[in-house]
Design a protein around this motif. Sequence first.
Motif, mmCIF file in Angstrom:
data_model
loop_
_atom_site.group_PDB
_atom_site.id
_atom_site.type_symbol
_atom_site.label_atom_id
_atom_site.label_comp_id
_atom_site.label_asym_id
_atom_site.label_seq_id
_atom_site.Cartn_x
_atom_site.Cartn_y
_atom_site.Cartn_z
ATOM 1 N N ASN A 111 4.585 13.013 -5.518
ATOM 2 C CA ASN A 111 4.383 11.750 -6.245
ATOM 3 C C ASN A 111 3.960 10.611 -5.324
ATOM 4 O O ASN A 111 3.242 9.709 -5.744
ATOM 5 C CB ASN A 111 5.668 11.352 -6.970
ATOM 6 C CG ASN A 111 6.037 12.331 -8.071
ATOM 7 O OD1 ASN A 111 5.383 12.373 -9.095
ATOM 8 N ND2 ASN A 111 7.068 13.128 -7.842
ATOM 9 N N GLU A 112 4.407 10.637 -4.082
ATOM 10 C CA GLU A 112 4.117 9.543 -3.164
ATOM 11 C C GLU A 112 2.755 9.678 -2.493
ATOM 12 O O GLU A 112 2.380 8.828 -1.694
ATOM 13 C CB GLU A 112 5.222 9.446 -2.115
ATOM 14 C CG GLU A 112 6.567 9.042 -2.711
ATOM 15 C CD GLU A 112 7.627 8.790 -1.663
ATOM 16 O OE1 GLU A 112 7.583 9.460 -0.612
ATOM 17 O OE2 GLU A 112 8.487 7.921 -1.895
ATOM 18 N N THR A 113 2.027 10.740 -2.817
ATOM 19 C CA THR A 113 0.712 10.934 -2.195
ATOM 20 C C THR A 113 -0.434 10.524 -3.121
ATOM 21 O O THR A 113 -1.593 10.777 -2.793
ATOM 22 C CB THR A 113 0.523 12.410 -1.775
ATOM 23 O OG1 THR A 113 0.411 13.235 -2.945
ATOM 24 C CG2 THR A 113 1.682 12.895 -0.921
ATOM 25 N N MET A 114 -0.130 9.917 -4.258
ATOM 26 C CA MET A 114 -1.183 9.452 -5.168
ATOM 27 C C MET A 114 -2.085 8.450 -4.461
ATOM 28 O O MET A 114 -1.607 7.516 -3.823
ATOM 29 C CB MET A 114 -0.560 8.811 -6.403
ATOM 30 C CG MET A 114 -1.561 8.249 -7.392
ATOM 31 S SD MET A 114 -2.522 9.503 -8.236
ATOM 32 C CE MET A 114 -1.253 10.225 -9.269
ATOM 33 N N ARG A 115 -3.386 8.639 -4.572
ATOM 34 C CA ARG A 115 -4.348 7.787 -3.891
ATOM 35 C C ARG A 115 -5.054 6.856 -4.876
ATOM 36 O O ARG A 115 -5.236 7.191 -6.048
ATOM 37 C CB ARG A 115 -5.389 8.635 -3.160
ATOM 38 C CG ARG A 115 -4.798 9.535 -2.083
ATOM 39 C CD ARG A 115 -5.878 10.370 -1.415
ATOM 40 N NE ARG A 115 -5.322 11.215 -0.374
ATOM 41 C CZ ARG A 115 -4.781 12.418 -0.590
ATOM 42 N NH1 ARG A 115 -4.771 12.911 -1.828
ATOM 43 N NH2 ARG A 115 -4.281 13.120 0.402
ATOM 44 N N VAL A 116 -5.483 5.707 -4.355
ATOM 45 C CA VAL A 116 -6.201 4.736 -5.175
ATOM 46 C C VAL A 116 -7.451 5.363 -5.781
ATOM 47 O O VAL A 116 -7.765 5.150 -6.960
ATOM 48 C CB VAL A 116 -6.563 3.489 -4.337
ATOM 49 C CG1 VAL A 116 -7.557 2.613 -5.084
ATOM 50 C CG2 VAL A 116 -5.305 2.690 -4.007
ATOM 51 N N VAL A 138 5.805 6.259 -7.946
ATOM 52 C CA VAL A 138 4.611 6.605 -7.179
ATOM 53 C C VAL A 138 4.293 5.416 -6.271
ATOM 54 O O VAL A 138 4.866 4.339 -6.425
ATOM 55 C CB VAL A 138 3.408 6.953 -8.081
ATOM 56 C CG1 VAL A 138 3.741 8.155 -8.949
ATOM 57 C CG2 VAL A 138 3.010 5.777 -8.959
ATOM 58 N N ASN A 139 3.366 5.591 -5.330
ATOM 59 C CA ASN A 139 3.187 4.557 -4.325
ATOM 60 C C ASN A 139 2.583 3.275 -4.907
ATOM 61 O O ASN A 139 1.882 3.285 -5.924
ATOM 62 C CB ASN A 139 2.357 5.079 -3.147
ATOM 63 C CG ASN A 139 0.963 5.475 -3.551
ATOM 64 O OD1 ASN A 139 0.142 4.638 -3.881
ATOM 65 N ND2 ASN A 139 0.690 6.771 -3.549
ATOM 66 N N THR A 144 -0.666 -0.592 -8.418
ATOM 67 C CA THR A 144 -1.416 -1.847 -8.430
ATOM 68 C C THR A 144 -2.831 -1.636 -8.950
ATOM 69 O O THR A 144 -3.336 -2.419 -9.774
ATOM 70 C CB THR A 144 -1.465 -2.451 -7.019
ATOM 71 O OG1 THR A 144 -0.122 -2.680 -6.553
ATOM 72 C CG2 THR A 144 -2.231 -3.767 -7.021
ATOM 73 N N GLU A 145 -3.497 -0.584 -8.486
ATOM 74 C CA GLU A 145 -4.861 -0.324 -8.928
ATOM 75 C C GLU A 145 -4.912 -0.052 -10.430
ATOM 76 O O GLU A 145 -5.795 -0.556 -11.136
ATOM 77 C CB GLU A 145 -5.439 0.864 -8.166
ATOM 78 C CG GLU A 145 -6.894 1.172 -8.485
ATOM 79 C CD GLU A 145 -7.853 0.057 -8.100
ATOM 80 O OE1 GLU A 145 -8.980 0.027 -8.638
ATOM 81 O OE2 GLU A 145 -7.487 -0.797 -7.267
ATOM 82 N N ALA A 146 -3.964 0.729 -10.937
ATOM 83 C CA ALA A 146 -3.934 1.022 -12.372
ATOM 84 C C ALA A 146 -3.738 -0.247 -13.188
ATOM 85 O O ALA A 146 -4.387 -0.456 -14.221
ATOM 86 C CB ALA A 146 -2.841 2.035 -12.677
ATOM 87 N N PRO A 168 4.563 -6.439 -5.195
ATOM 88 C CA PRO A 168 3.693 -7.565 -4.860
ATOM 89 C C PRO A 168 3.806 -8.702 -5.874
ATOM 90 O O PRO A 168 4.090 -8.479 -7.055
ATOM 91 C CB PRO A 168 2.289 -6.938 -4.911
ATOM 92 C CG PRO A 168 2.496 -5.471 -4.799
ATOM 93 C CD PRO A 168 3.810 -5.200 -5.445
ATOM 94 N N GLU A 169 3.587 -9.918 -5.411
ATOM 95 C CA GLU A 169 3.604 -11.079 -6.300
ATOM 96 C C GLU A 169 2.575 -10.939 -7.414
ATOM 97 O O GLU A 169 2.737 -11.493 -8.503
ATOM 98 C CB GLU A 169 3.334 -12.352 -5.489
ATOM 99 C CG GLU A 169 4.478 -12.773 -4.580
ATOM 100 C CD GLU A 169 5.701 -13.205 -5.361
ATOM 101 O OE1 GLU A 169 5.540 -13.896 -6.383
ATOM 102 O OE2 GLU A 169 6.819 -12.847 -4.947
#
Length: 307
Positions: A111-116, A138-139, A144-146, A168-169
């Motif tokens: 799960n932590e290897t999901m890439r942008v 997930v990372n 953030t990208e989603a 993130p803010e």
Amino acid sequence: MKITVLGDLLYDCFIWAPRLPRMGETVTGDRNGFYAGGKGGNQAVQCARLGAEVSMIGKVGVDPRGDFLLENLRRDGIRTEYVFREGETGTCCVHVDHAGHNAIIVAPLANETMRVEEVRRAEAQIAASDILLVQLQVNEEAVTEALKIAVRAGVRTVLNPAPARAVPESYFDLVEFWTPNETEAEFFTGCAQNGQAPEVWCRTAAECLRSKGARNVIITLGEHGCFYSGAEGEALVPPYPVNAVDSTAAGDSFNAAFCVALAEGRPLPEALLRGNAAGALTASRHGSQPSMPDRQALETMMRRKEP
């Protein structure tokens, strides 16, 4: 109604026992089970069982446990073309006592290897959705990208901020609904309960989170229902009383049922009640995904039980 879920997929090992062990103690259990799980997977399955067209964005390992999780998603009619494979499938060990309380350890692994760039491959799917539902297992970069893709496309966003960690803010601009439980709300606000009545503490915690920029806050309270604070005012929404035997996935059912109701265009108060009802039904059954109700069970609960 179309819902896209970005989140974790885990292979769950459950053990039930009369009570949870203290540190260093071994307790003899009386039942076990092995299930598909993960907050992302749970929420996707619950959305699908309530009638939504669901797409999952996630990651599993190149191993038999990954095969099992993919087969389980497909069995519920969930689209899996954006579930990628790498490394080892994440695993979760869940200990549950006879009152339904739990203690959980998670190894997220794949799960932590999901890439942008993998999230971007699902951009068209996210943009075509009514709601994007995300968590924090997930990372951060992928989440953030989603969220950015969804906001650009005018898609409503729901963040179940679990497990609690710094974010993130920018999330305060990207997220329409924050849905922490009590522990997560304490983490994000620093407001300790200290024995306060749920409504009093929730109002303080929600106001604190909204002062940071959150537009709508829903604090899930288990057997006490949930508390809403946001653009439509504030309210303590009553629970649906049940005999709870396992609360593990109740919050996931709440989030999913809430999102399905929003996607259907139901008023916010009704969406919150339906979330409470789904969570209660799940808490009254054993396991994570096996405990999640279908549409008929939810409608029956809504008709027969007054909160």
